[in-house]
Scaffold this active site. Structure first.
Site, PDB file in Angstrom:
ATOM      1  N   ARG A 142      59.622  68.611  29.797  1.00 57.98           N
ATOM      2  CA  ARG A 142      58.638  69.689  29.946  1.00 57.98           C
ATOM      3  C   ARG A 142      58.982  70.841  28.990  1.00 57.98           C
ATOM      4  NH1 ARG A 142      57.859  75.032  30.604  1.00 57.98           N
ATOM      5  NH2 ARG A 142      59.497  75.142  32.182  1.00 57.98           N
ATOM      6  N   ASP A 143      60.054  71.557  29.286  1.00 54.12           N
ATOM      7  CA  ASP A 143      60.457  72.724  28.483  1.00 54.12           C
ATOM      8  C   ASP A 143      60.711  72.322  27.032  1.00 54.12           C
ATOM      9  OD1 ASP A 143      61.163  75.326  28.002  1.00 54.12           O
ATOM     10  OD2 ASP A 143      62.811  75.399  29.413  1.00 54.12           O
TER      11      ASP A 143
ATOM     12  N   HIS B 149      69.510  78.495  34.598  1.00 51.80           N
ATOM     13  CA  HIS B 149      68.821  77.903  33.447  1.00 51.80           C
ATOM     14  C   HIS B 149      69.222  78.719  32.209  1.00 51.80           C
ATOM     15  CE1 HIS B 149      64.935  76.256  31.565  1.00 51.80           C
ATOM     16  NE2 HIS B 149      65.255  77.250  30.756  1.00 51.80           N
TER      17      HIS B 149
ATOM     18  N   HIS C  19      69.891  79.182  27.944  1.00 54.83           N
ATOM     19  CA  HIS C  19      69.614  78.778  26.562  1.00 54.83           C
ATOM     20  C   HIS C  19      70.852  79.091  25.730  1.00 54.83           C
ATOM     21  CE1 HIS C  19      65.064  78.077  26.361  1.00 54.83           C
ATOM     22  NE2 HIS C  19      65.388  78.106  27.633  1.00 54.83           N
TER      23      HIS C  19
ATOM     24  N   CYS D 236      62.010  79.232  22.639  1.00 52.69           N
ATOM     25  CA  CYS D 236      61.096  80.256  23.137  1.00 52.69           C
ATOM     26  C   CYS D 236      60.358  80.853  21.963  1.00 52.69           C
ATOM     27  CB  CYS D 236      61.858  81.346  23.880  1.00 52.69           C
ATOM     28  SG  CYS D 236      60.773  82.681  24.426  1.00 52.69           S
TER      29      CYS D 236
ATOM     30  N   ASN E 194      67.383  75.024  25.065  1.00 44.95           N
ATOM     31  CA  ASN E 194      68.135  75.009  26.311  1.00 44.95           C
ATOM     32  C   ASN E 194      69.531  74.452  26.045  1.00 44.95           C
ATOM     33  OD1 ASN E 194      65.868  75.367  28.507  1.00 44.95           O
ATOM     34  ND2 ASN E 194      65.032  73.962  26.992  1.00 44.95           N
TER      35      ASN E 194
END
Lengths: 329, 329
Positions: free
Chosen positions: B17-18, B209, B211, B242, B251
């Protein structure tokens, strides 16, 4: 993880030796000198300027004498160089270096592969270099490779590491660097090894040297500092590597480590913005992208502009809010 | 740094997803399904399969329903998806997802830039999604962006973070994820924030979470775990990023984090060699080099062969030793 609370840490730059020796392009002597002079103003405790290895073995650093003689030395900053043998030691003394950095591996296979000698042969040779340095009044730091593992042998027992440390301590070297030559160290191991060896000898200055091969360079740095290490080797831009570990990335990047330690409240004495600017110059010199992250992303508090249509977004969001209120009333 | 001592940690995969939403190339639906099916056998607690955002907003994930419907679901593994609004929630329910992952930012500017709504508007919309999920008996996790800083506003006060956490906790969401959306977190901050918010609500499951934008993804992970976090988002190969933080890398990489945590003695339940093989498949899918390190360098104990001329080196070293002894006798 503990806050730094202003604890003073000391930064050693190794890009100009450990880094440049791995570059395929010869960095022109004038450029090396200009970079080192620039770095001298950024707060380092020590800069490893070059290596007095034979020009045949490491052509990238064949200009060691000229670089040492032409840099502008900043008082208090230690200009060191790698000294492999007696011939190198004589060249180093002629160049009036502030410290000898001597190197051997605690792994027999790695020492043979890297230095083409058994560990005993290396130790005998280095004992001669130490004797010469003592006579000349120059301090010696020994960098021990593969302290946290050998890419060819695997784990290296702590007793083996401790054995070589004891032998160099008996020769009264001033400093010992624990090198994670190919990025095999992990945080709990770093804590265990550092706590153990630091407790064994109080007369030596201890340094840790990490590579970021498996992404753990920064977390290992924190583990080492928490275990009492106060001196750290790093490489601007993260350049460097190890020919015996394919895929290995370089040393931990100076700007990444300094940024983290400053965020955590340690006093590194370093000028971060100056480092980021110097890394841009270094990138131009080596002509490839550097693995360092902070020189690309900037300080964590670097402000980025909102998207170009941000004002429209705000207006439309307000209008939706208004329409919603009207629907509810 | 403390040893893991077998503490159980739970790994959530977000690459599909991300990660995929940031890829310029559309990953074919069959390839997405094959990858997720492969990942399902590797020990994850949760996989964020897709996003039920509009196909116009995120074309890379326009096949969310088909992917959800065709993957082979492993019992006990939670298949979650991002659910932005009521329309998305209805699609998610039709696809029988195990959990809704809802997202908003604790920074007003980032929320407007990213979701084109004020935080209050987002909260009102998400409260509707939570109500629908509750009626359907589906658990909800809220991922809060910019918990450790906003790339446009800078520092986000802990009181602001806590305020939004309190409001979602009051709506009885089952889980809360603390997101370092653009890699601004640093270890001592992570410890402070995690310890503070974890103490404030005991009913929720907490996830972190991170990065790796400034290289601190792994060290922040250790800080979070030491502060009591047991669930971690990561992205295979380190893909993702991002759009509002230029230069931001993705990530933290699943294989890098799992490798470190296993070395430290944590029980991640993960199959590291399987992850490294899956990362190679992912690299072929996205058609660019992945930022992850362990998939390139291998496990720290991966053995490398000595140089090809190693036997000659050993023979010559022995001969030198013999010559030396004869000279001495």
């Amino acid at each position: 993880m503990k806050a730094g609370n202003g604890t003073r840490l000391f930064v050693n730059e190794v890009a100009t030796r450990d880094g440049f020796q791995m570059e395929s392009r010869f960095i022109p002597t004038d450029d090396k000198i200009a970079l080192i002079d620039r770095l001298s103003g950024l707060g380092y405790a020590k800069i490893e300027v070059t290596s007095f290895t034979s020009a045949k073995a490491i052509p990238a650093l064949r200009d060691g004498e000229e670089v040492m003689n032409r840099i502008a030395r900043r008082p208090g900053l230690v200009y060191t160089a790698l000294v492999p043998n007696l011939r190198g030691a004589e060249r180093a003394l002629e160049s009036r270096i502030d410290e000898f950095n001597i190197v051997m591996s605690v792994s027999e296979t790695h020492n043979l592969a890297n230095l083409r000698m058994t560990r005993e042969q290396s130790f005998a040779q280095l004992a001669g270099v130490i004797a010469l340095a003592k006579k000349a009044g120059v301090p010696v730091n020994v960098s021990l490779s593969c302290v946290f593992g050998c890419p060819m042998e695997g784990e290296v027992p702590l007793a083996t590491v401790q054995g070589w440390i004891d032998r160099f301590a008996a020769l009264e070297v001033q400093g010992i660097t624990l090198c994670d030559t190919t990025g095999m160290a992990y945080p709990t191991q770093v804590r265990e090894v550092c706590e153990s060896v630091l407790a064994s000898h109080q007369a030596q200055e201890w340094t840790a040297h990490f590579h970021n091969t498996r992404g753990m360079g920064l977390v290992n740095t924190v583990a080492a500092v928490e275990a009492g290490i106060r001196r750290l080797d790093m490489s601007l831009g993260g350049i460097g590597g190890c020919p015996y570990a394919p895929g290995a990335t370089g040393n931990v990047a100076t700007e990444d480590v300094v940024h983290m330690l400053q965020c955590m409240g340690y006093d590194t004495g370093m000028h971060l913005e100056g480092l980021i600017a110097a890394a841009a110059e270094l990138e131009a010199l080596v002509r490839h992208e550097l693995p360092a992250q902070v020189s690309r992303a900037g300080h964590r508090l670097t402000r980025h502009a909102p998207p170009p249509d941000f004002d429209d977004i705000v207006i439309r969001a307000r209008e939706r809010g208004q329409a919603h209120k009207e629907l509810q009333s």
